[in-house]
Design an enzyme around this catalytic site. Structure first.
Site, PDB file in Angstrom:
ATOM      1  N   HIS A  11       0.841  -1.194   0.000  1.00  0.00           N
ATOM      2  CA  HIS A  11       0.000   0.000   0.000  1.00  0.00           C
ATOM      3  C   HIS A  11       0.876   1.244   0.000  1.00  0.00           C
ATOM      4  CE1 HIS A  11      -2.723   3.124   1.551  1.00  0.00           C
ATOM      5  NE2 HIS A  11      -3.687   2.397   0.995  1.00  0.00           N
ATOM      6  N   GLU A  19      -3.958   1.868  -7.868  1.00  0.00           N
ATOM      7  CA  GLU A  19      -4.482   3.009  -7.122  1.00  0.00           C
ATOM      8  C   GLU A  19      -3.479   4.157  -7.224  1.00  0.00           C
ATOM      9  OE1 GLU A  19      -6.866   3.460  -2.989  1.00  0.00           O
ATOM     10  OE2 GLU A  19      -4.898   2.541  -2.820  1.00  0.00           O
TER      11      GLU A  19
END
Length: 247
Positions: A97, A166
């Site tokens: 992430h 993302e």
């Protein structure tokens, strides 16, 4: 390869303590569990909340996933072994992430080692990739292809993996990548994962209508939901849109 039906997930980050997590599950997620289960929905939560989340979700068809795992099976103090997460019932673990890359300096090689460990434990790695700044689609595609290529090289042929594109600049923003930009990136991601059983999700400013717009340009397998997952109405709208989009 892509899923026969769309898939979706969310990441609660460190926003919830135990009480707030249970309240969110009870009043936002579980009322829509039927639709979410058809989307293989899972929520990545902090390690201490995995057990209470799993207990609350038992029998609903909705699952809890982890937000990270150790890169090796060594007994390292403070690390959480992938095998332990699998033992707790995790089917997915989020890796790489943007927060972990930025705060802890995690690089593509470390993320790849974690993906291999998660896969060896029987879980599906959810590998996060994305460019930091607003750049052209071609530059973004080269960046994420390099990120994914390292992980793909560590995973065995035919192993399941979910790639979450993302863009870092879109996290928490009102606007995400355009469908045309995302389509260029998706083509690069698919090229780098030939031979794997890969699904591809888009994340970043996902709201009702995002998936429909994305699908007009490319064959995305689903979306990762951020703030929309915290609102029962928006979550229901996104779920309905995904289910309708593959009919």
């Amino acid at each position: 390869m892509g899923s026969a039906s769309p898939i979706t997930c969310t990441n609660t980050k460190a926003d919830f303590g135990r009480e707030r997590l249970v309240d969110w599950l009870d009043h936002v997620v579980l009322p829509h569990a039927g639709a979410l289960a058809r989307l293989s929905f899972f929520a990545c939560v902090p390690h201490p909340l995995l057990v209470p989340a799993a207990e609350r979700l038992r029998g609903s068809g909705v699952a809890a996933g982890a937000q990270d795992c150790a890169a090796t099976g060594d007994a390292v103090t403070g690390e959480v072994d992938a095998g332990l997460l699998a033992e707790l019932g995790c089917r997915h673990v989020m890796l790489g992430h943007a927060d972990r890359r930025r705060v802890f300096g995690e690089d593509d090689l470390l993320v790849a080692r974690k993906a291999k460990a998660a896969s060896a434990a029987g879980m599906t790695p959810l590998v996060c990739v994305g460019e930091a700044d607003r750049v052209s689609a071609e530059v973004a595609a080269r960046h994420v292809a390099a990120q994914v290529g390292v992980a793909a090289g560590r995973l065995g042929r035919g192993r399941p993996v979910t790639i979450l594109y993302e863009p870092i600049w879109a996290i928490g923003s009102r606007d995400g990548a355009t469908p045309e930009h995302a389509a260029v990136v998706l083509r690069a991601l698919k090229t780098e994962t030939v031979g794997l059983d890969a699904d591809f999700l888009y994340g970043g400013a996902v709201v009702p209508g995002t998936y429909t717009a994305l699908r007009a340009s490319a064959d995305w397998d689903g979306v990762a939901i951020g703030r929309s997952a915290k609102d029962a109405g928006m979550l229901a709208e996104v779920a309905a849109e995904l289910l309708d989009g593959r009919r």
